[in-house]
Design an enzyme around this catalytic site. Structure first.
Site, PDB file in Angstrom:
ATOM      1  N   GLY A  50      10.543   6.961  -3.244  1.00 22.32           N
ATOM      2  CA  GLY A  50      12.320   7.415  -3.413  1.00 22.32           C
ATOM      3  C   GLY A  50      12.870   5.967  -2.674  1.00 22.32           C
ATOM      4  NE  ARG A  89       6.196   1.681  -3.410  1.00 22.74           N
ATOM      5  CZ  ARG A  89       6.759   3.208  -3.527  1.00 22.74           C
ATOM      6  NH1 ARG A  89       6.977   4.080  -3.473  1.00 22.74           N
ATOM      7  NH2 ARG A  89       6.533   2.860  -5.038  1.00 22.74           N
ATOM      8  CG  ASP A 242      13.142   2.591  -7.836  1.00 20.83           C
ATOM      9  OD1 ASP A 242      12.674   2.800  -8.596  1.00 20.83           O
ATOM     10  OD2 ASP A 242      12.297   2.369  -6.211  1.00 20.83           O
TER      11      ASP A 242
END
Ligand code: MRU
Length: 368
Positions: A50, A89, A242
């Site tokens: 998340g 990420r 995101d």
């Protein structure tokens, strides 16, 4: 209200305690990170996931690195660990934003001054602030989301994708935060949660949060949205994000883009709930957003096929021929014209209004 029982991240002074999201819903276990490398592992392996939660974890990774320095502090080492954390990420922009803010506040000059102890203290305070600010901003945006629905208690059905709840953030949630606020406002809610193939954040995490909160819900497969919206009244789709580009294109968990198309076809409003930390004005359109590609195994393996005695039919959980090649982009980009509005802590913002509402943020990002 902060859901303490669902909070995934606790800073304990010399270690970071993370709710291990790989284990949920099976068991509630904690993963302890005492080094920056352990936080990188936690982010990459999805112990924590998340966009906001990744950013907070990465920041505490930097703090752990600073606290663990034994010999003379060397700025190049701080830079190198920051870069490794940043690359853990790539799609969510929150981590980059957090690290850039960190570096503009805690400068190289400060690091190399004779006040290294103070630098570490300020770094820790900064990370704690980002965690607390995320919870506050989530609560504000969730309240703002109420204005999109009737003010008197009503029957409301929401479809959501992936997990955007307390688990994905500092501790309240974005899209799921709005859903919580709707319930708290007395609405008669039904939530449809996409399972979110292949990593199943919806099936494993969102349904778990909804059950913990006592919010009525149905788990559906990702391909059910067309049937659902033609069979029953869905009042809104609400998802997280995101990274939002300057033109309003938005990258979120893969499957969000087709969901937006289905919503548009049925005239169902499509909302994205996000704090300002998700907006990236350095990226003009969604085409420039880096999309994380994850392993083929996430697509080719499952372990739910069982014989009548409960033993696995496929020991290794393989559901596809061994030779098959799988593509696993973890995110897709929803074009801004499919997005009805962003639900933010600054209010409800249409894609065309982003530049106006977040003009100060765009300037600040350009300066960094
Ligand atoms: O791969 P994940 O689980 O980190 O993906 C999460 C999402 O796509 C969420 O929708 C997004 O980060 C917003 S969470 C508030």
């Amino acid at each position: 209200m902060d859901r303490e029982n669902l909070r995934p991240i606790f800073w304990e002074g010399s270690q970071l305690r993370l709710l291990d999201q790989r284990q949920i819903p099976g068991k509630k276990e904690w993963f302890i990170a005492k080094t920056a490398d352990e936080t990188i592992f936690a982010i990459r392996e999805m112990v924590v996931r998340g966009a906001p939660a990744i950013a907070i974890t990465g920041l505490f990774g930097v703090v752990l690195e600073l606290k663990n320095i034994k010999s003379k502090p060397d700025y190049s080492e701080l830079e190198s660990i920051t870069t490794r954390i940043l690359n853990s990420r790539p799609t969510a922009v929150n981590l980059r934003t957090a690290l850039q803010e960190f570096h503009s506040l805690l400068t190289k000059e400060f690091f190399e001054s004779n006040e290294f102890g103070l630098f570490v203290q300020k770094a820790e305070e900064f990370a704690v602030n980002v965690l607390e600010e995320d919870i506050r901003n989530n609560i504000s945006l969730a309240k703002n989301g109420l204005s999109l629905f009737p003010s008197s208690p009503s029957k409301i059905s929401i479809l959501t994708h992936c997990n955007t709840g307390a688990l994905a953030t500092g501790g309240h949630g974005t899209a799921l935060g709005v859903i919580r606020s709707l319930r708290d406002a007395g609405h008669d809610l039904t939530v449809y949660a996409d399972e979110t193939r292949p990593y199943l954040q919806g099936a494993r995490l969102t349904t778990w949060e909804l059950l913990e909160e006592g919010i009525p819900s149905f788990l559906i497969t990702d391909s059910t949205s067309g049937w659902l919206m033609s069979d029953r009244k869905i009042d809104a789709v609400i998802v997280g994000v995101d990274r939002v580009a300057a033109n309003g294109d938005a990258a979120n968990k893969v499957g969000t883009f087709p969901l937006a198309i289905v919503a548009k076809h049925h005239g169902v409003p499509f909302y994205i709930a996000a704090t300002e930390k998700s907006f990236d004005f350095k990226i003009r359109s969604g085409k420039d957003i880096p999309i994380e590609m994850r392993s083929e195994e996430e697509v080719t393996r499952l372990s739910f096929l069982k014989k009548s005695d409960g033993s696995p039919i496929l020991d290794s959980g393989v559901i596809a021929p061994k030779e098959v090649k799988a593509l696993n982009p973890s995110f897709d980009v929803t074009p801004s014209d499919l997005i009805t509005a962003f639900i933010t802590e600054r209010g409800i913002v249409k894609p065309s209004e982003i530049g106006l509402v977040f003009g100060d943020l765009a300037l600040e990002q350009a300066r960094r």
